[in-house]
Structure formats: C-alpha cells, structure tokens
Write an enzyme that holds these catalytic residues in place. Structure first.
Site, mmCIF file in Angstrom:
data_model
loop_
_atom_site.group_PDB
_atom_site.id
_atom_site.type_symbol
_atom_site.label_atom_id
_atom_site.label_comp_id
_atom_site.label_asym_id
_atom_site.label_seq_id
_atom_site.Cartn_x
_atom_site.Cartn_y
_atom_site.Cartn_z
ATOM 1 C CE LYS A 88 4.764 5.028 -13.002
ATOM 2 N NZ LYS A 88 4.197 6.303 -13.244
HETATM 3 C C1 LIG Z 1 3.372 7.587 -12.707
HETATM 4 C C2 LIG Z 1 1.911 7.758 -12.623
HETATM 5 C C3 LIG Z 1 1.233 8.772 -13.314
HETATM 6 C C4 LIG Z 1 1.931 9.911 -13.985
HETATM 7 O O1 LIG Z 1 2.801 9.524 -14.988
HETATM 8 P P1 LIG Z 1 3.754 10.617 -15.674
HETATM 9 O O2 LIG Z 1 4.161 9.932 -16.951
HETATM 10 O O3 LIG Z 1 4.901 10.826 -14.754
HETATM 11 O O4 LIG Z 1 2.976 11.833 -15.918
HETATM 12 C C5 LIG Z 1 -0.148 8.761 -13.300
HETATM 13 N N1 LIG Z 1 -0.841 7.838 -12.626
HETATM 14 C C6 LIG Z 1 -0.222 6.860 -11.915
HETATM 15 C C7 LIG Z 1 -1.057 5.848 -11.200
HETATM 16 C C8 LIG Z 1 1.174 6.801 -11.865
HETATM 17 O O5 LIG Z 1 1.777 5.875 -11.138
#
Ligand SMILES: *Cc1c(COP(=O)(O)O)cnc(C)c1O
Length: 378
Positions: A181
C-alpha cells in the site's frame, strides 16, 4: 529487465527507528503507536485514529461497532479485495453485491438504489485504486434511507474528495498499511472515526476487550489488574510497525510527487495507444486521486487478451497484477449467496490489469513497460 510489480520504499530513518524500538525493550503496542495515531489524525483531519493490525481487522471492528449482524444486508462492491466481504461474514451479515461505474470503478449509486430492501443496514464503499467514489450521491442515498456508510480506504490514503481527505468525514473509514500500500507498516491498519463512544469501543475491542487504562500492564504506569468488558480481539499494532508509519508521514510530499510523476509519464507514453482505456482523474478539481494502482483496460481492438498480455509481460520480466477477481465469482460466495449478474464489474474484470507503480521505479523501467505494452496491444 526484471521489474517486480511492487517494491516498498522505506526511508533510512525508518530502519533506524525500528532498530531503536527493538533495543528499547518495548516491542509491542506503546508510545510509538499513540504518536502514529496522533500524527495520522493531523495529516488526514480525522477526529480519532485507531491503529490496528490490518485493514481487515479495521473493517471487522467497524462492522462490529456499527452492530452489523445476522439478517442485515450490506451493499458492497464485488470489485474489491475479499477481506471487505469476508469480514461481513465474520459478523454474520449478508453481502449484497453491487455494480460499479465505468468512470470511477467505484460503487454505482444507481445500482445501490436498486439493491436497497427493508433489510439493508449499510453501504460499504471502496475507493478503488485511490480514486474517490461518488460520495455525495452515496451519502445522500444513505441519509434518505437511514443507512450507515463505511469506507474501505485501503487504497485511499491521501485521496481527496472535494477538498477533504478520505477519513476526515463522519463515516467510519478503514485504511491498510499492508506491504504494497502507499504507506506501509509491513502489516497494519487504521480506523478513523468521529464518534467518541465508538472510538472507545474500538480501543477495547482491539485489545481482548480489556478496558483501555489497564492493558498497558507491563509499562511503568500499568498495573497487574485488568477487566474484560467484552470478548474482544487481538488486533493491536506494534511499535515496530508504528515507527515505519511515522517516518513515512514525514516525507509525504516527496512520496506523492514521485507517484504522480510516474503516472504522468504513463499517461504520456500511452497517449497514442487507442487500444487501451486509461484510468480517470476525478472530475472535481478539489478531488485528488491517491494513485495506489495504475490500471489499464484492454479494448476489443487490442490484439491480445488480458491473460496473454500478463503472460507476455512476465516473459519480458515485467510483473503485473489484477485488482480484483470479483467476489461474486469466488467459489465460497457463489455457493453461499444468491447468484447475481454485475455487467460492468464482469466486463472490466476481463480487461483490466495493474502495472508497476512505486517510488523506486526508474525512468528506463517505465519506458520499457510502456513500450512493451504498446507493442503487444497494437
Ligand atoms: C489491501 C486491501 C484490504 C486488506 O488490507 P489488509 O491490511 O491486508 O488487511 C482491504 N480492502 C482492499 C480494497 C484492499 O486493497
């Protein structure tokens, strides 16, 4: 060339701060998590920010404090990561899959309206790729039908909607700091929330349901006593993760600038390719795309399928990914929920892929990626 789909960019100071935490004797939730929460609130303009172990945990807690339960229908895009949906199952609610708009690839308000029934309790919005969803329409629908709005902002750190950052509204909003991210703490998440009662509930729920003042029981100010107020979860963030976040918050302008420079280059390099649909910028000039992902869609005129393009790019050493395989097409949800046809989601899914977009992507790499895609598609 060997260009991976993603590489995290960690400033040297972040690594130094991690070492300091490791040497401090306090490895888990402590002062650094608190500092990260405060600074996050300041950057975003959020009332309360609560750090957790992932966005998945954030979503689960958001659904819990808003009392999602069995019998509740929750309108949600199918075009999202499975955790947005899986966590609805954890609280026993029923996901009602909704289609997306071609322009934003986020929830289509006209389809939201069609999906509302007397059992509808909430709308979960996903700001796909960092593009803000059409929040004015969605909030208006929610207000009229008395529905809760939760925002999955896993892609939307520093996304602006009409002059305000996502996470600063009164809607409960969940961020991800997963490794890929825009801001990463390796694993981690944040809930921004404006209601102090809900904030307090989340504070105990993320730590075994133990009242906030007692959990720090190994610290100097802590005590051996603790009281379990509810059967909570183990969803806390560690100080090791928090310092990674703090150090990245210090260089946001630079990070945003680098991402937008890469995006600009892609737009220029793909401008003559008539076989691609490129992502949109928000129409409102006060809004801002966070550019978590750069996606391209193949038109019918492209002389290669999406799957073949991925394979050919792989052979050229270029990593790509697909965001997302729609959840209504996944085995569990096909077997569990009523069948649904989502024409836009299904069509986009066949055509879309995400190409590398990260700070350390070099100019030659960007040019090689674009040249390869232009050659393979025309
Ligand atoms: C990455 C992601 C998540 C989950 O994030 P984590 O921190 O890995 O639990 C949830 N929703 C979307 C749209 C994502 O891209």
């Amino acid at each position: 060339m060997d260009i991976s789909f993603h590489k995290p960019h960690l400033p040297k100071t972040a690594i130094d701060e991690v070492v300091k935490v490791l040497q401090s004797g306090w490895l888990t939730t402590g002062p650094k998590v608190q500092e990260f929460e405060q600074q996050f609130s300041e950057v975003i303009g959020a009332r309360y920010s609560l750090a957790v172990s992932s966005c998945t945990a954030a979503l689960h807690l958001a659904y819990l404090v808003h009392d999602f339960k069995e019998g509740d229908e929750i309108i949600v895009p199918s075009f999202t990561f499975c955790s947005t949906i899986n966590t609805l199952m954890h609280v026993g609610a029923t996901p009602v899959f909704c289609d997306i708009e071609r322009e934003t690839l986020c929830l289509d308000p006209s389809d939201v309206l069609k999906k509302i029934t007397p059992k509808t309790k909430a709308i979960v919005v996903v700001h796909y790729a960092g593009m803000p969803a059409n929040m004015d329409s969605i909030n208006a629908i929610a207000k009229e039908h008395n529905l809760i709005v939760i925002e999955d902002a896993a892609h939307a750190f520093l996304t602006k909607y009409k002059g305000k950052y996502i996470g600063s509204s009164t809607n409960t909003t969940c961020f991800s700091f997963y490794a890929t991210k825009n801001l990463t703490t390796a694993e981690g998440g944040m809930i921004t929330i404006s209601d102090s009662n809900f904030a307090e509930q989340i504070e105990t729920l993320r730590m075994h349901g133990i009242s906030k003042k007692a959990w720090n029981r190994y610290g100097k100010t802590g005590t051996w006593k603790y009281d379990v107020l509810n059967p909570g979860y183990k969803y806390n963030m560690t100080d090791i993760s928090a310092v990674l976040g703090i150090e990245q918050l210090k260089r946001l302008n630079e990070a945003v600038k680098k991402r937008s420079e890469i995006v600009e280059k892609y737009f220029t390099l793909f401008s003559k390719n008539n076989n691609l649909v490129l992502p949109n910028n928000p129409r409102d000039e006060r809004s801002q795309h966070a550019w978590h992902l750069f996606t391209i869609q193949l038109k019918d005129s492209a002389r290669i399928s999406r799957d073949d393009l991925i394979q050919k790019l792989k052979e050229k050493g270029i990593g790509t990914s697909v965001h997302f395989i729609p959840n209504h097409l996944q085995t569990f949800y096909k077997e569990t929920l009523a069948p649904v046809h989502l024409p836009v989601t299904e069509d986009i899914f066949q055509r879309i892929l995400s190409i590398p977009l990260y700070e350390d992507l070099r100019k030659e790499e960007i040019e090689y990626i674009a040249k390869s895609i232009n050659e393979l598609t025309s």
